[in-house]
Structure formats: structure tokens, C-alpha cells
Enzyme design. Structure first.
Site, short mmCIF file in Angstrom:
data_model
loop_
_atom_site.label_atom_id
_atom_site.label_comp_id
_atom_site.label_asym_id
_atom_site.label_seq_id
_atom_site.Cartn_x
_atom_site.Cartn_y
_atom_site.Cartn_z
N GLU A 21 0.78 -1.24 -0.12
CA GLU A 21 0.11 0.00 0.03
C GLU A 21 1.36 1.07 -0.07
O GLU A 21 2.29 1.44 0.34
CB GLU A 21 -1.04 -0.10 1.23
CG GLU A 21 -0.48 0.12 2.54
CD GLU A 21 -0.88 0.78 3.75
OE1 GLU A 21 -1.60 1.62 3.26
OE2 GLU A 21 -1.08 0.29 4.76
N LYS A 82 -5.51 10.96 1.26
CA LYS A 82 -5.48 9.30 1.60
C LYS A 82 -6.83 8.92 0.90
O LYS A 82 -7.67 9.33 1.52
CB LYS A 82 -5.53 9.26 3.13
CG LYS A 82 -5.96 8.16 4.22
CD LYS A 82 -5.81 8.46 5.30
CE LYS A 82 -6.46 7.03 6.12
NZ LYS A 82 -6.59 7.75 7.56
N VAL A 102 -5.45 0.19 2.91
CA VAL A 102 -5.38 -1.16 3.15
C VAL A 102 -6.78 -0.84 2.35
O VAL A 102 -7.12 -1.88 1.58
CB VAL A 102 -5.52 -1.79 4.55
CG1 VAL A 102 -6.04 -3.48 4.42
CG2 VAL A 102 -4.69 -1.93 5.09
N ASP A 134 -17.17 5.10 14.53
CA ASP A 134 -15.65 5.30 13.49
C ASP A 134 -14.97 3.61 13.82
O ASP A 134 -14.03 3.50 14.53
CB ASP A 134 -14.89 6.47 13.88
CG ASP A 134 -13.56 6.78 13.27
OD1 ASP A 134 -13.33 6.33 12.28
OD2 ASP A 134 -12.58 7.32 13.29
N ASP A 138 -11.50 -1.06 5.54
CA ASP A 138 -10.69 -2.05 6.02
C ASP A 138 -11.27 -3.45 6.17
O ASP A 138 -11.31 -4.12 5.91
CB ASP A 138 -9.60 -1.66 6.98
CG ASP A 138 -7.76 -0.35 6.23
OD1 ASP A 138 -8.80 -0.08 5.09
OD2 ASP A 138 -7.41 -0.70 7.29
N LYS A 155 -3.76 -2.26 14.93
CA LYS A 155 -3.00 -0.71 16.39
C LYS A 155 -3.30 -1.16 17.18
O LYS A 155 -4.55 -1.28 17.03
CB LYS A 155 -2.92 -0.29 14.91
CG LYS A 155 -2.13 -0.04 14.11
CD LYS A 155 -1.98 1.69 13.51
CE LYS A 155 -3.45 2.03 12.05
NZ LYS A 155 -3.47 1.65 11.28
N1 PSU Z 1 -0.30 0.95 8.86
C1 PSU Z 1 0.66 1.31 8.97
N2 PSU Z 1 0.54 2.86 8.77
C2 PSU Z 1 -1.16 3.26 8.24
C3 PSU Z 1 -2.07 2.89 8.10
C4 PSU Z 1 -1.96 0.90 8.81
O1 PSU Z 1 1.73 1.04 9.85
O2 PSU Z 1 -0.89 4.50 7.71
C5 PSU Z 1 -3.18 2.81 7.12
C6 PSU Z 1 -3.21 1.70 6.40
O3 PSU Z 1 -3.14 2.59 5.45
C7 PSU Z 1 -5.14 1.56 7.03
C8 PSU Z 1 -5.51 3.06 7.42
O4 PSU Z 1 -5.86 1.92 5.56
O5 PSU Z 1 -4.08 3.68 7.88
C9 PSU Z 1 -6.72 3.15 8.35
O6 PSU Z 1 -6.70 4.41 8.35
P1 PSU Z 1 -8.30 4.74 8.95
O7 PSU Z 1 -8.31 3.92 10.39
O8 PSU Z 1 -8.88 5.77 8.94
O9 PSU Z 1 -9.41 3.56 7.96
MN MN Z 2 -12.17 6.33 10.49
#
Ligand code: PSU
Ligand code: MN
Length: 300
Positions: A21, A82, A102, A134, A138, A155
Site C-alpha cells: 500500500e 488518503k 488497506v 468510527d 478496511d 493497531k
Molecule cells: N498501518 C500503518 N501505517 C498506516 C496505516 C496502517 O502502519 O499508515 C494506514 C493504512 O493504510 C490503513 C489506514 O488502511 O491507516 C487506516 O485508516 P482508517 O483508520 O482511517 O481507515
Molecule cells: Mn475512520
């Protein structure tokens, strides 16, 4: 869509390909470490005998297999959007640059017929998602799109048990690689038990093949914990994450800005240590992903 020649050739000749990604490059790590990491990840995959395909959007065109120069540009260019599933048509129509999350990387990988995708950590249910809703797109993508995502799990900034419940509801197969605990990104032990532990790339490939042969749509999430020697201190990380979450709340950070904000804030608070951990875990995932892609080809 522009698919790099080396990727087309590999796909045609039934050689293993691994998707990568670009949000992790433009929003997940600071320049120049982001570029260095992206290039090292590609090297690891090549050394393991697979072809890397870093995915991003340039002038509205999805690129499957960015060149080194394009990765470099992605690393320092300002205002790259993004791009999650919902943003994809806008970025394409407006001919903009977009970093794929992702979710979006899965969409584009599947369109290019790439089955294995390596990243750091996936998005999931944020803490208090019961009130804020929220929950990362993914998870929806893992429900619907036929790509296996090799990650260091969910995470630690997120609500891991809640994320696992949602994945279960969506029918996403979750595999923990050689660990009784589900990986939580920065540390080796999350103290959250994994339901399915797998011990080899071959075993993972068998499960992917079974899911595909049976036409069960959707992704597989492989949670590969950070190697012990790079794992961060749990007590310190919990404290840092709580501080970062508190400040994000105070600064009214919302929606797609939360994940990049938290990652940045944690890097600062740990004096860069979390960035090193992030890099090490991605490299470790790259190695596993390439092996899984290879085993999958052999099985077929
Ligand atoms: N994991 C990492 N660094 C990142 C991300 C994930 O180590 O930058 C990114 C990925 O692209 C994932 C996104 O899809 O964060 C998730 O964002 P959100 O929670 O807004 O969906
Ligand atoms: Mn979100």
C-alpha cells in the site's frame, strides 16, 4: 489502471506477486524514512523470490507496481490524498494523486489478480466506536474482497477485541502466525488470545486455497507479531497511546485524520522508537508475505 511490466509478466508466468500500500508511505511515516522503508520492503520481497507491486494513484490513474522514482515522489509530495473506497471515484475523476489505504489497495490488487498483500497494521474499530461509529472501511473490504492481508494485526491505538468481534461477524478468516496472542502492532504480547494459530507459510497458503476453491468471498487477515527483539515496552506504549488519544480528543481530530495523527504523535512521544518498530514489523511482514505467495503458487 497501469500495471507494471514486471508485474504483468510475473502474473502471466504464474510467479508470486505481493501487493503493497501507499498510505503507509505518504501518511504513515515521515520522509525520508518512508521512502527508504518502501524500497527496503520491495527488496525483501524480491530476495524471497516474489515480485513487489506497490500500489498508488497518480494523476487519477491507479498504478499497480510503482517505479522507484514514483515511490520517492510519493514520499515527499505534499497533499497526497488518503484514499479509501469512498474516495476512489473522486480521485480518479479529478485526476489527482492518491495514497491507497488497506481497503483501496485490496480493491486494486484484486482487480489486478494479486492475491497477497503486505502492510503494517490494518484499520479497525477505534476506541469508543460504540458511540462514534468510527470503524475503518478496511474491515468492510476484508469482508468482501478476495485478498489475503499480511499485517502485524490490529493497531494498539484501536479497540482490538471490538475489531475482532466485527471481523467475526463479517466472516473474515483471522490467522495468528506463530503466536497465541493476536498481534497488536507495537508489542509482541497483546494478551488477547488468538482463536486460530498457524505455524507456517504453507499452512496459510492451504487455508487461502481452501477459501478460494470453495468460492467463499472475502479476505483473510494474517496477524504476524513484531519480532521479540524489536517489540516495545508494553507499559510505556499503553501510556503513550493513552496520552496521544487524549490529545487527539482535545484537538478534535476526527475521521480519516485520526490514524495519521496518532501514528505521528506516538513517534514523537517515543523519540522515534515507534517508527523503528513500525519499520521492522513491516519488513518482517514482507518476508512472510512473499513466502505465502510462493507457497500459494506451488499449491496451485
Ligand atoms: N498501518 C500503518 N501505517 C498506516 C496505516 C496502517 O502502519 O499508515 C494506514 C493504512 O493504510 C490503513 C489506514 O488502511 O491507516 C487506516 O485508516 P482508517 O483508520 O482511517 O481507515
Ligand atoms: Mn475512520
Amino acid at each position: 489502471m497501469r500495471i507494471a511490466k514486471k508485474v504483468i509478466e510475473a502474473l502471466n508466468n504464474k510467479r508470486p506477486v505481493v501487493a503493497l500500500e501507499s498510505t503507509i508511505i505518504s501518511h504513515g511515516m515521515p520522509y525520508p524514512r518512508n521512502v527508504e522503508t518502501a524500497l527496503m520492503v520491495e527488496e525483501v520481497i524480491e530476495k524471497e523470490g516474489a515480485v513487489p507491486a506497490t500500489i498508488g494513484i497518480i494523476d487519477g490513474e491507479p498504478i499497480i507496481g510503482m517505479s522507484k522514482e514514483e515511490i520517492e515522489e510519493f514520499g515527499h509530495r505534499k497533499n497526497i490524498k488518503k484514499v479509501s473506497r469512498k474516495d476512489l471515484p473522486i480521485v480518479i475523476a479529478k485526476k489527482e494523486w492518491g495514497a491507497t489505504t488497506v481497503a483501496t489497495t485490496m480493491i486494486l490488487a484484486a482487480k489486478a489478480k494479486i492475491e497477497v498483500f503486505v502492510t503494517g497494521g490494518i484499520g479497525g474499530a477505534h476506541r469508543k466506536a460504540q458511540e462514534t461509529f468510527d470503524i475503518s472501511a478496511d474491515l468492510e473490504e476484508l469482508e468482501n474482497t478476495d485478498v489475503t492481508v499480511i499485517s502485524s494485526g490490529i493497531k494498539a491505538i484501536l479497540d482490538i477485541p471490538l475489531t475482532l468481534e466485527i471481523l467475526e461477524t463479517k466472516g473474515v478468516t483471522v490467522l495468528s502466525y506463530q503466536s497465541d496472542d493476536i498481534a497488536d502492532f507495537y508489542t509482541r504480547h497483546s494478551h488477547i488470545k488468538a482463536e486460530n494459530v498457524v505455524s507456517s507459510p504453507y499452512e496459510i497458503a492451504e487455508i487461502i486455497k481452501a477459501k478460494r476453491d470453495f468460492n467463499l468471498k472475502g479476505g483473510i487477515l494474517v496477524a504476524n507479531p513484531i519480532p521479540e527483539e524489536f517489540s516495545m515496552d508494553e507499559t510505556m506504549m499503553n501510556q503513550v497511546i493513552n496520552e496521544a488519544l487524549f490529545e487527539a480528543d482535545k484537538d478534535h481530530i476526527k475521521g480519516k485524520d485520526i490514524t495519521p495523527y496518532l501514528l505521528k504523535s506516538i513517534v514523537k512521544k517515543t523519540g522515534g522508537e515507534s517508527l523503528e518498530a513500525n519499520i521492522k514489523l513491516v519488513l518482517n511482514n514482507a518476508s512472510l508475505g512473499a513466502k505465502v505467495a510462493r507457497e500459494l503458487i506451488k499449491l496451485r
